[in-house]
Design a protein around this motif. Structure first.
Motif, PDB file in Angstrom:
ATOM      1  N   ASP A 186       0.801  -1.221   0.000  1.00  0.00           N
ATOM      2  CA  ASP A 186       0.000   0.000   0.000  1.00  0.00           C
ATOM      3  C   ASP A 186       0.836   1.274   0.000  1.00  0.00           C
ATOM      4  N   GLY A 187       2.174   1.126  -0.014  1.00  0.00           N
ATOM      5  CA  GLY A 187       3.054   2.288  -0.072  1.00  0.00           C
ATOM      6  C   GLY A 187       2.990   3.151   1.171  1.00  0.00           C
ATOM      7  N   ILE A 188       2.866   2.522   2.327  1.00  0.00           N
ATOM      8  CA  ILE A 188       2.745   3.259   3.584  1.00  0.00           C
ATOM      9  C   ILE A 188       4.116   3.411   4.220  1.00  0.00           C
ATOM     10  N   PRO A 189       4.534   4.636   4.528  1.00  0.00           N
ATOM     11  CA  PRO A 189       5.862   4.847   5.114  1.00  0.00           C
ATOM     12  C   PRO A 189       5.977   4.202   6.497  1.00  0.00           C
ATOM     13  N   GLU A 190       7.193   3.877   6.862  1.00  0.00           N
ATOM     14  CA  GLU A 190       7.463   3.158   8.108  1.00  0.00           C
ATOM     15  C   GLU A 190       6.947   3.896   9.337  1.00  0.00           C
ATOM     16  N   GLU A 191       7.019   5.222   9.311  1.00  0.00           N
ATOM     17  CA  GLU A 191       6.649   5.999  10.502  1.00  0.00           C
ATOM     18  C   GLU A 191       5.143   6.177  10.675  1.00  0.00           C
ATOM     19  N   ALA A 192       4.361   5.843   9.652  1.00  0.00           N
ATOM     20  CA  ALA A 192       2.906   6.018   9.731  1.00  0.00           C
ATOM     21  C   ALA A 192       2.275   4.921  10.578  1.00  0.00           C
ATOM     22  N   PHE A 193       1.282   5.303  11.388  1.00  0.00           N
ATOM     23  CA  PHE A 193       0.569   4.337  12.220  1.00  0.00           C
ATOM     24  C   PHE A 193      -0.600   3.755  11.442  1.00  0.00           C
ATOM     25  N   VAL A 194      -0.711   2.445  11.440  1.00  0.00           N
ATOM     26  CA  VAL A 194      -1.818   1.792  10.749  1.00  0.00           C
ATOM     27  C   VAL A 194      -2.549   0.868  11.713  1.00  0.00           C
ATOM     28  N   HIS A 195      -3.821   0.617  11.395  1.00  0.00           N
ATOM     29  CA  HIS A 195      -4.612  -0.262  12.242  1.00  0.00           C
ATOM     30  C   HIS A 195      -4.473  -1.701  11.751  1.00  0.00           C
ATOM     31  N   PHE A 196      -3.519  -2.393  12.346  1.00  0.00           N
ATOM     32  CA  PHE A 196      -3.311  -3.812  12.064  1.00  0.00           C
ATOM     33  C   PHE A 196      -2.674  -4.408  13.314  1.00  0.00           C
ATOM     34  N   ASP A 197      -3.245  -5.499  13.808  1.00  0.00           N
ATOM     35  CA  ASP A 197      -2.779  -6.070  15.068  1.00  0.00           C
ATOM     36  C   ASP A 197      -1.495  -6.859  14.886  1.00  0.00           C
ATOM     37  N   ILE A 198      -0.475  -6.491  15.661  1.00  0.00           N
ATOM     38  CA  ILE A 198       0.784  -7.240  15.675  1.00  0.00           C
ATOM     39  C   ILE A 198       1.201  -7.476  17.133  1.00  0.00           C
ATOM     40  N   PRO A 199       0.357  -8.190  17.904  1.00  0.00           N
ATOM     41  CA  PRO A 199       0.665  -8.407  19.324  1.00  0.00           C
ATOM     42  C   PRO A 199       1.891  -9.284  19.519  1.00  0.00           C
ATOM     43  N   LEU A 200       2.518  -9.119  20.667  1.00  0.00           N
ATOM     44  CA  LEU A 200       3.622  -9.979  21.076  1.00  0.00           C
ATOM     45  C   LEU A 200       3.071 -11.126  21.919  1.00  0.00           C
ATOM     46  N   THR A 201       3.863 -12.162  22.086  1.00  0.00           N
ATOM     47  CA  THR A 201       3.497 -13.194  23.049  1.00  0.00           C
ATOM     48  C   THR A 201       3.609 -12.604  24.454  1.00  0.00           C
ATOM     49  N   LEU A 202       2.979 -13.252  25.411  1.00  0.00           N
ATOM     50  CA  LEU A 202       3.062 -12.779  26.796  1.00  0.00           C
ATOM     51  C   LEU A 202       4.510 -12.761  27.271  1.00  0.00           C
ATOM     52  N   GLU A 203       5.266 -13.784  26.927  1.00  0.00           N
ATOM     53  CA  GLU A 203       6.665 -13.851  27.345  1.00  0.00           C
ATOM     54  C   GLU A 203       7.473 -12.698  26.771  1.00  0.00           C
ATOM     55  N   HIS A 204       7.219 -12.361  25.502  1.00  0.00           N
ATOM     56  CA  HIS A 204       7.938 -11.261  24.856  1.00  0.00           C
ATOM     57  C   HIS A 204       7.525  -9.920  25.472  1.00  0.00           C
ATOM     58  N   GLU A 205       6.242  -9.779  25.780  1.00  0.00           N
ATOM     59  CA  GLU A 205       5.752  -8.542  26.400  1.00  0.00           C
ATOM     60  C   GLU A 205       6.425  -8.317  27.750  1.00  0.00           C
ATOM     61  N   ILE A 206       6.479  -9.353  28.570  1.00  0.00           N
ATOM     62  CA  ILE A 206       7.126  -9.247  29.877  1.00  0.00           C
ATOM     63  C   ILE A 206       8.608  -8.935  29.720  1.00  0.00           C
ATOM     64  N   GLU A 207       9.236  -9.562  28.750  1.00  0.00           N
ATOM     65  CA  GLU A 207      10.664  -9.353  28.499  1.00  0.00           C
ATOM     66  C   GLU A 207      10.978  -7.885  28.221  1.00  0.00           C
ATOM     67  N   ILE A 208      10.169  -7.238  27.374  1.00  0.00           N
ATOM     68  CA  ILE A 208      10.501  -5.847  27.046  1.00  0.00           C
ATOM     69  C   ILE A 208      10.077  -4.883  28.152  1.00  0.00           C
ATOM     70  N   LEU A 209       9.085  -5.238  28.946  1.00  0.00           N
ATOM     71  CA  LEU A 209       8.767  -4.423  30.123  1.00  0.00           C
ATOM     72  C   LEU A 209       9.951  -4.420  31.091  1.00  0.00           C
ATOM     73  N   LYS A 210      10.555  -5.567  31.278  1.00  0.00           N
ATOM     74  CA  LYS A 210      11.727  -5.655  32.151  1.00  0.00           C
ATOM     75  C   LYS A 210      12.923  -4.936  31.530  1.00  0.00           C
TER      76      LYS A 210
END
Length: 239
Positions: A186-210
């Motif tokens: 769609d030619g969307i630049p990297e910095e633009a926010f789009v509505h598409f879900d890209i969730p992390l796993t719970l383990e990955h989420e906890i990892e980056i919070l730490k």
């Protein structure tokens, strides 16, 4: 990967194939176009809003809410903390307009903008929250926000998050790959926010919070399903 995760992955692949030609929408435009049905759409999460209000520490006086939308979580929070000072940030002027109509009599400071760019301040808040907003961003961007949130909290403050998670690392990687493919198409630049879900796993989420320096990260549980955990992360008392 267990049998349930494998089944979920296959269902995800089917859905992505069915929607492969769907164009991505810019985040603010997506929610602005759905303002009239937004609160109805979010009804399934009503018990989570109440739960989030219940687990805020008793002495919370100043709160930061990022990606606040129309403030459905604040409906419950103001029921418990009527005098609380809240800074509410959202990309959508329409969403913030709805929030002002509902809670214009409360001690609310509104910021319409990108929470990656809007300054949060240093050691300003007793607590910070986000509800179903950060699952649209890659892990590197989420760490940016988590570090800003950490710095904005007073020592001993907490960040509470309720958000989607991926059922497996394979699902996480598949969604990110598909999002990148659609962006390129769609030619969307990297910095633009789009509505598409890209969730992390719970383990990955906890990892980056730490990684963002939160001292203690608690998974408080789920309500009737296993894809939307309530997470509470604490800043060091002596920071």
């Amino acid at each position: 990967m267990d049998e349930k995760q494998q089944q979920e992955l296959e269902e995800l692949k089917e859905w992505l194939e069915e929607t492969k030609d769907t164009k991505l929408e810019e985040m603010g435009q997506f929610f602005g176009a759905r303002i009239d049905i937004y609160e109805e759409h979010m009804i399934p999460w009503k018990d989570y809003y109440t739960w989030m209000a219940q687990i805020l520490p008793e002495g919370t006086k100043e709160l930061l809410d990022i990606g606040c939308g129309t403030g459905l979580e604040l409906d419950a929070i103001f029921g418990r903390f009527s005098e609380m000072q809240v800074t509410a940030i959202d990309l959508s002027e329409e969403m913030l307009g709805q929030l002002k109509v509902k809670h214009g009599d409360k001690n609310l400071h509104f910021l319409c903008g990108d929470y990656f760019k809007v300054p949060f301040g240093e050691e300003c808040y007793d607590a910070a929250i986000s509800f179903e907003t950060l699952h649209h961003f890659i892990s590197d961007r989420k760490i940016e926000v988590f570090r800003k949130l950490y710095n904005s909290l007073k020592p001993g403050g907490c960040y509470i998050e309720c958000d989607y998670i991926a059922g497996s690392r394979e699902a996480e990687e598949l969604l990110l790959e598909e999002c990148m493919r659609r962006r390129k198409r769609d030619g969307i630049p990297e910095e633009a926010f789009v509505h598409f879900d890209i969730p992390l796993t719970l383990e990955h989420e906890i990892e980056i919070l730490k990684e963002a320096e939160f001292e203690k990260v608690e998974v408080l549980g789920y309500l009737g399903e296993n894809r939307t955990p309530m997470i509470r992360a604490w800043k060091k008392q002596d920071a």
